[in-house]
Write a protein that holds these residues in place. Structure first.
Motif, PDB file in Angstrom:
ATOM      1  N   ILE A 247       0.573  -1.430  -0.670  1.00  9.57           N
ATOM      2  CA  ILE A 247       0.452  -0.480   0.100  1.00  9.57           C
ATOM      3  C   ILE A 247       1.041   1.551  -0.300  1.00  9.57           C
ATOM      4  O   ILE A 247       0.654   1.930  -0.654  1.00  9.57           O
ATOM      5  N   ILE A 248       2.303   1.435   0.855  1.00 14.46           N
ATOM      6  CA  ILE A 248       2.908   2.237   0.994  1.00 14.46           C
ATOM      7  C   ILE A 248       3.435   3.088  -0.033  1.00 14.46           C
ATOM      8  O   ILE A 248       4.201   3.657  -0.356  1.00 14.46           O
ATOM      9  N   GLN A 249       4.169   1.855  -1.030  1.00 14.82           N
ATOM     10  CA  GLN A 249       5.567   1.130  -1.961  1.00 14.82           C
ATOM     11  C   GLN A 249       6.329   2.041  -1.671  1.00 14.82           C
ATOM     12  O   GLN A 249       6.700   1.747  -0.826  1.00 14.82           O
ATOM     13  N   LYS A 250       6.111   2.561  -2.374  1.00 11.52           N
ATOM     14  CA  LYS A 250       7.932   4.157  -2.234  1.00 11.52           C
ATOM     15  C   LYS A 250       7.657   5.304  -1.676  1.00 11.52           C
ATOM     16  O   LYS A 250       9.448   6.030  -2.189  1.00 11.52           O
ATOM     17  N   LEU A 251       6.620   5.835  -1.006  1.00 15.55           N
ATOM     18  CA  LEU A 251       6.133   6.504  -0.515  1.00 15.55           C
ATOM     19  C   LEU A 251       7.376   6.390   0.566  1.00 15.55           C
ATOM     20  O   LEU A 251       7.739   5.452   1.348  1.00 15.55           O
ATOM     21  N   THR A 252       7.924   7.273   1.229  1.00 17.23           N
ATOM     22  CA  THR A 252       8.980   7.662   2.763  1.00 17.23           C
ATOM     23  C   THR A 252       8.239   8.621   3.516  1.00 17.23           C
ATOM     24  O   THR A 252       7.719   9.225   3.294  1.00 17.23           O
ATOM     25  N   PRO A 253       8.811   8.168   4.082  1.00 10.88           N
ATOM     26  CA  PRO A 253       8.561   9.675   5.634  1.00 10.88           C
ATOM     27  C   PRO A 253       8.398  11.168   5.395  1.00 10.88           C
ATOM     28  O   PRO A 253       7.843  11.671   5.835  1.00 10.88           O
ATOM     29  N   ARG A 254       9.008  11.081   4.596  1.00  5.00           N
ATOM     30  CA  ARG A 254       8.740  12.617   4.096  1.00  5.00           C
ATOM     31  C   ARG A 254       8.109  13.221   3.526  1.00  5.00           C
ATOM     32  O   ARG A 254       8.203  14.539   2.765  1.00  5.00           O
ATOM     33  N   ASP A 255       7.480  11.913   2.476  1.00  4.94           N
ATOM     34  CA  ASP A 255       6.083  12.592   2.089  1.00  4.94           C
ATOM     35  C   ASP A 255       4.716  12.451   2.440  1.00  4.94           C
ATOM     36  O   ASP A 255       3.877  11.798   2.842  1.00  4.94           O
ATOM     37  N   SER A 256       5.230  14.005   3.466  1.00  2.37           N
ATOM     38  CA  SER A 256       4.071  14.573   4.095  1.00  2.37           C
ATOM     39  C   SER A 256       2.899  15.208   3.666  1.00  2.37           C
ATOM     40  O   SER A 256       2.178  15.713   4.273  1.00  2.37           O
ATOM     41  N   THR A 257       3.328  15.903   2.595  1.00  2.82           N
ATOM     42  CA  THR A 257       1.946  16.055   1.766  1.00  2.82           C
ATOM     43  C   THR A 257       1.311  15.381   0.718  1.00  2.82           C
ATOM     44  O   THR A 257       0.984  15.928   0.874  1.00  2.82           O
ATOM     45  N   LYS A 258       1.328  14.535   0.818  1.00  2.00           N
ATOM     46  CA  LYS A 258       1.177  13.544  -0.246  1.00  2.00           C
ATOM     47  C   LYS A 258      -0.090  12.512   0.227  1.00  2.00           C
ATOM     48  O   LYS A 258       0.366  12.014   1.686  1.00  2.00           O
ATOM     49  N   PHE A 259      -1.192  12.036   0.389  1.00  2.00           N
ATOM     50  CA  PHE A 259      -1.878  11.155   1.042  1.00  2.00           C
ATOM     51  C   PHE A 259      -2.023  11.413   2.674  1.00  2.00           C
ATOM     52  O   PHE A 259      -2.028  10.989   3.048  1.00  2.00           O
ATOM     53  N   ARG A 260      -2.815  12.974   2.682  1.00  2.00           N
ATOM     54  CA  ARG A 260      -2.840  12.979   3.597  1.00  2.00           C
ATOM     55  C   ARG A 260      -4.355  12.848   4.346  1.00  2.00           C
ATOM     56  O   ARG A 260      -4.234  13.880   3.218  1.00  2.00           O
ATOM     57  N   ARG A 261      -4.676  12.830   5.191  1.00  2.00           N
ATOM     58  CA  ARG A 261      -5.791  13.753   6.006  1.00  2.00           C
ATOM     59  C   ARG A 261      -5.869  14.972   6.756  1.00  2.00           C
ATOM     60  O   ARG A 261      -4.808  14.819   8.056  1.00  2.00           O
ATOM     61  N   LEU A 262      -6.885  15.119   6.478  1.00  2.00           N
ATOM     62  CA  LEU A 262      -7.294  16.194   7.440  1.00  2.00           C
ATOM     63  C   LEU A 262      -6.988  16.402   9.060  1.00  2.00           C
ATOM     64  O   LEU A 262      -8.144  14.766   9.263  1.00  2.00           O
ATOM     65  N   ASP A 263      -7.103  17.467   9.757  1.00  2.00           N
ATOM     66  CA  ASP A 263      -7.340  17.143  11.159  1.00  2.00           C
ATOM     67  C   ASP A 263      -8.447  18.274  11.666  1.00  2.00           C
ATOM     68  O   ASP A 263      -7.907  19.270  10.667  1.00  2.00           O
ATOM     69  N   ARG A 264      -9.044  17.426  12.357  1.00  2.00           N
ATOM     70  CA  ARG A 264     -11.044  18.291  11.907  1.00  2.00           C
ATOM     71  C   ARG A 264      -9.693  19.862  12.723  1.00  2.00           C
ATOM     72  O   ARG A 264     -10.739  20.831  12.963  1.00  2.00           O
ATOM     73  N   SER A 265      -9.489  19.408  13.684  1.00  2.00           N
ATOM     74  CA  SER A 265      -8.829  20.699  15.102  1.00  2.00           C
ATOM     75  C   SER A 265      -8.125  21.727  14.040  1.00  2.00           C
ATOM     76  O   SER A 265      -7.973  22.524  15.284  1.00  2.00           O
ATOM     77  N   LEU A 266      -7.304  21.352  13.192  1.00  2.00           N
ATOM     78  CA  LEU A 266      -6.125  22.079  12.513  1.00  2.00           C
ATOM     79  C   LEU A 266      -6.951  22.783  11.263  1.00  2.00           C
ATOM     80  O   LEU A 266      -7.551  22.705  10.727  1.00  2.00           O
ATOM     81  N   PRO A 267      -6.605  23.666  11.151  1.00  2.00           N
ATOM     82  CA  PRO A 267      -6.367  24.468   9.510  1.00  2.00           C
ATOM     83  C   PRO A 267      -5.907  22.931   8.257  1.00  2.00           C
ATOM     84  O   PRO A 267      -4.737  22.787   9.028  1.00  2.00           O
ATOM     85  N   ALA A 268      -6.500  23.502   7.249  1.00  2.00           N
ATOM     86  CA  ALA A 268      -5.870  22.685   6.026  1.00  2.00           C
ATOM     87  C   ALA A 268      -4.248  22.718   6.306  1.00  2.00           C
ATOM     88  O   ALA A 268      -4.063  23.794   6.027  1.00  2.00           O
ATOM     89  N   PRO A 269      -3.524  21.715   5.098  1.00  2.00           N
ATOM     90  CA  PRO A 269      -2.348  22.301   5.115  1.00  2.00           C
ATOM     91  C   PRO A 269      -2.964  22.707   3.307  1.00  2.00           C
ATOM     92  O   PRO A 269      -3.870  22.599   3.180  1.00  2.00           O
ATOM     93  N   THR A 270      -1.425  22.946   2.969  1.00  2.00           N
ATOM     94  CA  THR A 270      -2.200  24.093   1.209  1.00  2.00           C
ATOM     95  C   THR A 270      -2.013  22.932   0.404  1.00  2.00           C
ATOM     96  O   THR A 270      -1.910  21.750   0.489  1.00  2.00           O
ATOM     97  N   LEU A 271      -3.338  23.421  -0.194  1.00  2.00           N
ATOM     98  CA  LEU A 271      -4.215  22.733  -1.358  1.00  2.00           C
ATOM     99  C   LEU A 271      -3.373  22.851  -2.156  1.00  2.00           C
ATOM    100  O   LEU A 271      -2.655  23.936  -2.528  1.00  2.00           O
ATOM    101  N   ARG A 272      -2.441  21.478  -3.656  1.00  2.00           N
ATOM    102  CA  ARG A 272      -2.176  21.482  -4.268  1.00  2.00           C
ATOM    103  C   ARG A 272      -2.466  20.826  -5.735  1.00  2.00           C
ATOM    104  O   ARG A 272      -3.054  20.000  -5.346  1.00  2.00           O
ATOM    105  N   SER A 273      -2.419  21.057  -6.548  1.00  2.05           N
ATOM    106  CA  SER A 273      -2.543  20.394  -7.708  1.00  2.05           C
ATOM    107  C   SER A 273      -1.678  19.134  -8.060  1.00  2.05           C
ATOM    108  O   SER A 273      -0.809  19.127  -8.000  1.00  2.05           O
ATOM    109  N   GLY A 274      -2.739  18.662  -8.573  1.00  4.43           N
ATOM    110  CA  GLY A 274      -2.243  17.271  -8.439  1.00  4.43           C
ATOM    111  C   GLY A 274      -2.474  16.480  -7.642  1.00  4.43           C
ATOM    112  O   GLY A 274      -1.781  15.077  -7.843  1.00  4.43           O
TER     113      GLY A 274
END
Length: 345
Positions: A247-274
């Motif tokens: 499932i994780i495949q080639k992702l590394t811990p640095r891939d923190s902006t990819k496949f991320r779930r929102l936290d309801r209590s915080l602002p969203a991270p930057t929306l990115r095209s793609g």
């Protein structure tokens, strides 16, 4: 009284909405992408929308065509792409690093002589090379100086202005030589500050084959992606999860902006095209309407075009990309209002 403005590189209209709410009246929006053009026309309020390559347009004829005298134009604004034209695929065979669309803002300003120019850019603009020895931002400042404008530049974060998203944006304001100007600092708006507040109150998302109760509130998440999303805890990302290697495949811990779930209590991270953020509690991607709310678009603002699945592709900008590429309208409104105040309009 509304003060006339012209929009270049309009995208889906985030800047347009904010500028008009600040007291300007956009006479014309100019954009090349067909889906963005459809969105602009769907939401147009008595303004002209032109689908045209900005480089082939004669700027001296724009105001004339709109029935406005050149000296009456209060604001010229836009969000030109950062990368050179050849990297965008708009101009085949061109390899000149100087071929940056941001310089089209100078060409139009020289012809139209607006009272002010407003440009929005992504943070990478500050490091974009014009040539091996010069940065684009410095060349742009020099070009505007040559035609009689001083360039003011700043990086601001949308979250400091009441927008529920950590999103840094470069704003450039050009005014006639020696005219004073100050950017607004942390002018908090009465807007949601967390992801939960932004998307709260929406009805259940519907499948693509159904008509949504709220425009663009469509869930196109493929079944296999729901399996992947289920492994991600609220506020975390896939590479940090306990998902199996297949499932994780080639992702590394640095891939923190990819496949991320929102936290309801915080602002969203930057929306990115793609990239697509996961819903905070449901095993699906955010709908275009949910991302539009995070950007500060009202529900009545309708986006046209396909909804691309991450495993597929579309030639032009799909709904998610249109939203992600836009400047948050409330953010644009704050900046445009400060420009209007500097012009004493």
């Amino acid at each position: 009284m509304k003060h006339p403005a012209v929009s270049l590189f309009s995208g889906a209209g985030g800047l347009d909405v904010g500028v008009d709410k600040a007291g300007f009246k956009t006479l014309c929006s100019i954009e090349l992408d067909p889906h963005c053009v459809s969105t602009l026309r769907r939401n147009s309020r008595q303004k002209t929308v032109w689908q045209v390559d900005i480089r082939v347009l004669d700027p001296s004829r724009v105001a004339f065509s709109l029935g406005a005298r050149r000296k009456d134009l209060a604001l010229l604004y836009g969000g030109p792409p950062t990368q050179p034209v050849n990297q965008l695929g708009l101009k085949k065979g061109i390899s000149h690093p100087q071929d940056h669309l941001a310089l089209e803002m100078v060409r139009f300003a020289q012809a139209l002589r607006p009272s002010a120019v407003l440009i929005a850019q992504a943070p990478r603009f500050l490091k974009t090379k014009y040539s091996p020895k010069a940065l684009l931002k410095d060349v742009l400042a020099e070009e505007f100086k040559t035609i009689g404008y001083d360039l003011h530049q700043i990086v601001l974060d949308a979250v400091d202005y009441g927008i529920p998203q950590n999103r840094k944006q470069v704003f450039i304001v050009c005014l006639p030589r020696d005219q004073t100007y100050e950017f607004p600092y942390q002018v908090l708006l009465s807007a949601p500050s967390t992801a939960e507040e932004a998307i709260d109150g929406l009805p259940p998302a519907v499948k693509p084959e159904k008509d949504p109760g709220v425009p663009n509130h469509i869930d196109a998440t493929p079944p296999r992606d729901r399996v992947r999303i289920a492994y991600v805890r609220e506020g975390d990302w896939l590479s940090k999860s306990d998902a199996p290697p297949d499932i994780i495949q080639k992702l590394t811990p640095r891939d923190s902006t990819k496949f991320r779930r929102l936290d309801r209590s915080l602002p969203a991270p930057t929306l990115r095209s793609g990239e697509r953020l996961f819903h905070p509690v449901e095993d699906r991607y955010l709908t275009p309407r949910e991302t539009a709310r995070i950007q500060g678009f009202e529900d009545r603002y309708v986006f046209h075009g396909p909804i691309r699945r991450l495993s597929g592709s579309v030639r032009d900008l799909d709904q998610h990309s249109q939203v992600a590429n836009a400047v948050p309208p409330p953010f644009a409104q704050v900046i445009a209002r400060s420009v209007k105040a500097a012009l004493r309009l």
